[in-house]
Design an enzyme around this catalytic site. Structure first.
Site, PDB file in Angstrom:
ATOM      1  N   ARG A   6      70.143  -7.280  20.291  1.00  0.00           N
ATOM      2  CA  ARG A   6      71.212  -6.399  20.948  1.00  0.00           C
ATOM      3  C   ARG A   6      71.534  -5.301  19.883  1.00  0.00           C
ATOM      4  NH1 ARG A   6      75.614 -10.452  21.188  1.00  0.00           N
ATOM      5  NH2 ARG A   6      76.924  -8.638  22.048  1.00  0.00           N
ATOM      6  N   SER A   8      75.029  -4.904  19.055  1.00  0.00           N
ATOM      7  CA  SER A   8      76.281  -5.052  18.490  1.00  0.00           C
ATOM      8  C   SER A   8      75.925  -5.023  16.977  1.00  0.00           C
ATOM      9  CB  SER A   8      76.781  -6.440  19.045  1.00  0.00           C
ATOM     10  OG  SER A   8      76.014  -7.651  18.628  1.00  0.00           O
ATOM     11  N   LYS A  77      74.046 -20.333  20.075  1.00  0.00           N
ATOM     12  CA  LYS A  77      75.311 -20.928  21.253  1.00  0.00           C
ATOM     13  C   LYS A  77      75.146 -19.847  22.525  1.00  0.00           C
ATOM     14  CE  LYS A  77      79.801 -18.338  20.448  1.00  0.00           C
ATOM     15  NZ  LYS A  77      81.096 -18.884  20.041  1.00  0.00           N
ATOM     16  N   ASP A  78      74.701 -18.791  22.259  1.00  0.00           N
ATOM     17  CA  ASP A  78      74.499 -17.777  23.476  1.00  0.00           C
ATOM     18  C   ASP A  78      73.098 -18.139  24.228  1.00  0.00           C
ATOM     19  OD1 ASP A  78      76.780 -16.684  22.944  1.00  0.00           O
ATOM     20  OD2 ASP A  78      75.686 -14.995  21.844  1.00  0.00           O
ATOM     21  N   THR A 121      91.506 -14.402  23.141  1.00  0.00           N
ATOM     22  CA  THR A 121      90.211 -15.096  23.245  1.00  0.00           C
ATOM     23  C   THR A 121      89.462 -14.642  24.504  1.00  0.00           C
ATOM     24  OG1 THR A 121      88.786 -16.898  22.959  1.00  0.00           O
ATOM     25  CG2 THR A 121      90.984 -17.107  24.060  1.00  0.00           C
ATOM     26  N   ARG A 143      87.995  -9.363  25.181  1.00  0.00           N
ATOM     27  CA  ARG A 143      86.563  -9.139  25.072  1.00  0.00           C
ATOM     28  C   ARG A 143      86.110  -8.002  24.248  1.00  0.00           C
ATOM     29  NH1 ARG A 143      82.003  -9.113  28.909  1.00  0.00           N
ATOM     30  NH2 ARG A 143      81.183  -9.566  26.834  1.00  0.00           N
ATOM     31  N   ARG A 149      87.549  -6.565  18.435  1.00  0.00           N
ATOM     32  CA  ARG A 149      88.608  -7.703  18.563  1.00  0.00           C
ATOM     33  C   ARG A 149      89.459  -7.373  17.413  1.00  0.00           C
ATOM     34  NH1 ARG A 149      85.518 -13.070  20.003  1.00  0.00           N
ATOM     35  NH2 ARG A 149      83.435 -12.080  19.700  1.00  0.00           N
ATOM     36  N   CYS A 234      77.528 -21.838  29.815  1.00  0.00           N
ATOM     37  CA  CYS A 234      77.991 -21.365  28.141  1.00  0.00           C
ATOM     38  C   CYS A 234      79.497 -21.212  28.243  1.00  0.00           C
ATOM     39  CB  CYS A 234      77.131 -19.924  28.057  1.00  0.00           C
ATOM     40  SG  CYS A 234      75.340 -20.222  28.105  1.00  0.00           S
TER      41      CYS A 234
HETATM   42  N1  LIG Z   1      79.233 -14.639  22.374  1.00  0.00           N
HETATM   43  C1  LIG Z   1      80.353 -14.786  21.656  1.00  0.00           C
HETATM   44  C2  LIG Z   1      79.503 -15.005  20.310  1.00  0.00           C
HETATM   45  N2  LIG Z   1      78.080 -15.616  20.096  1.00  0.00           N
HETATM   46  C3  LIG Z   1      77.809 -15.636  18.914  1.00  0.00           C
HETATM   47  C4  LIG Z   1      78.979 -15.475  18.146  1.00  0.00           C
HETATM   48  C5  LIG Z   1      78.898 -15.525  16.480  1.00  0.00           C
HETATM   49  C6  LIG Z   1      79.176 -16.900  15.940  1.00  0.00           C
HETATM   50  C7  LIG Z   1      77.727 -17.826  16.330  1.00  0.00           C
HETATM   51  O1  LIG Z   1      76.773 -17.413  15.931  1.00  0.00           O
HETATM   52  O2  LIG Z   1      78.125 -18.771  16.553  1.00  0.00           O
HETATM   53  C8  LIG Z   1      79.956 -15.209  18.869  1.00  0.00           C
HETATM   54  C9  LIG Z   1      81.442 -14.542  18.604  1.00  0.00           C
HETATM   55  C10 LIG Z   1      82.392 -15.697  18.701  1.00  0.00           C
HETATM   56  O3  LIG Z   1      82.163 -16.566  19.297  1.00  0.00           O
HETATM   57  O4  LIG Z   1      83.501 -15.343  17.939  1.00  0.00           O
END
Ligand SMILES: NCc1[nH]cc(CCC(=O)O)c1CC(=O)O
Length: 317
Positions: A6, A8, A77-78, A121, A143, A149, A234
């Site tokens: 991505r 970002s 986690k994504d 959040t 967001r 943020r 998720c």
């Molecule tokens: N989509 C949100 C997301 N996915 C991964 C991270 C970074 C932290 C991680 O790797 O868990 C974040 C930002 C957050 O949760 O604040």
């Protein structure tokens, strides 16, 4: 080899780290930026973007399956639980801090925040956990990428914001804040972990597999098993966290499901043996369902899909 990512700042920082680690192992790479739906639609809550599932992952999967990239670096986690065939997660990097952090405008802690303070959040899990811990606080949708943020906090739009400590660590940003205990703010499954996915190609897999960190792979697998029968996406208010005990003989597991308004929750907090831990985690996953966790997750999904939230704050989440 081409690494897809991505665009970002956080995703690029994660990818550049993987490129550096591969270069140290004699593997040369180039980086290709891919825009995902999660990046494209920042004007709405994440759960409204393709159901929140894989909003940051799907397009990278697609271009990899098309053979345009060889490697993809994701925040684990994504990544949706169900993964497409032919896209192995070849390495789970050593975990960064897995916990949430509260950053406030003036450095106050969660307990010190005044009544009706505004917390930003975009996570329904964090929203529900805040409402459980401090029902008087007002949660508002926040967001945007990590830098966006932080800017919104500095502009005084919120009294505090919640985000993953790992994101700040990977950006190299030392920002004072309050690390929230997993006892009250159980993180999202696999939070703080970076996963490296490759095309199903022996040469590419061999080049990347040396980055795998065994303990991080074990605990992230346990976290996914704990919540695998809940059916939440998720974005539903589900937390799952596993850590090895110091003697590495046991795994301390916590998992919870909350209602969107934080008024109901079911939770497990157990120690399971390393040997046979997978089976024990499955048992605990069944228990979470039997305790009402699946019902709470389904109710949350239904509310999300109806875009309703029956809470006294009646604020966006
Ligand atoms: N989509 C949100 C997301 N996915 C991964 C991270 C970074 C932290 C991680 O790797 O868990 C974040 C930002 C957050 O949760 O604040």
């Amino acid at each position: 080899m081409i690494i897809g990512t991505r665009g970002s700042q956080l995703a690029l920082a994660q990818t550049e780290n993987v490129a550096r680690l591969l270069k140290e192992r004699g593997v040369e790479t180039s980086i290709q930026i891919i825009k995902t739906s999660g990046d494209r639609f920042t004007d709405r809550p994440l759960h409204a973007v393709s159901g929140g599932v894989g909003a940051f992952v799907r397009e990278l999967d697609d271009v990899m399956l098309a053979g345009e990239i060889d490697i993809a670096v994701h925040s684990m986690k994504d990544m949706p639980t169900i993964r497409p065939e032919g896209l192995p997660t070849v390495a789970v990097l050593k975990r960064d801090t897995p916990f949430d952090i509260l950053l406030t405008y003036d450095g106050t802690t969660l307990d010190e925040l005044p009544e009706q303070a505004i917390i930003g959040t975009s996570s329904l899990r964090r929203t529900a956990q805040i409402r459980r811990y401090r029902p008087d606080l007002i949660t508002q949708e926040l967001r945007g990428n990590i830098d966006t943020r932080l800017r919104k906090l500095k502009e005084g739009k919120y009294d505090g914001i919640l985000l993953a400590k790992a994101g700040l660590e990977r950006m190299g940003w030392e920002i004072e804040g309050e690390i929230l205990s997993p006892d009250f703010f159980c993180p999202s499954p696999n939070q703080g972990t970076v996963a490296v996915v490759t095309r199903a190609d022996p040469e590419i897999e061999a080049a990347v597999s040396g980055l795998d960190h065994t303990e991080s792979r074990i605990v992230t697998e346990i976290e996914r098993i704990l919540i695998s029968e809940l059916g939440g996406g998720c974005t539903t208010p589900i937390g799952s966290y596993a850590e090895l005990t110091p003697d590495k003989q046991e795994i301390h597991v916590r998992a919870e499901v909350l209602s969107l308004d934080g008024r109901e929750d079911v939770r497990i907090d157990e120690f399971i043996p390393m040997v046979g831990g997978i089976e024990q985690a499955r048992e605990l996953g069944h228990r979470l369902v039997d305790m009402g966790g699946k019902r709470l997750a389904e109710e949350a999904l239904l509310q999300i899909s109806r875009n309703e939230c029956s809470t006294e704050n009646s604020s966006d989440y």
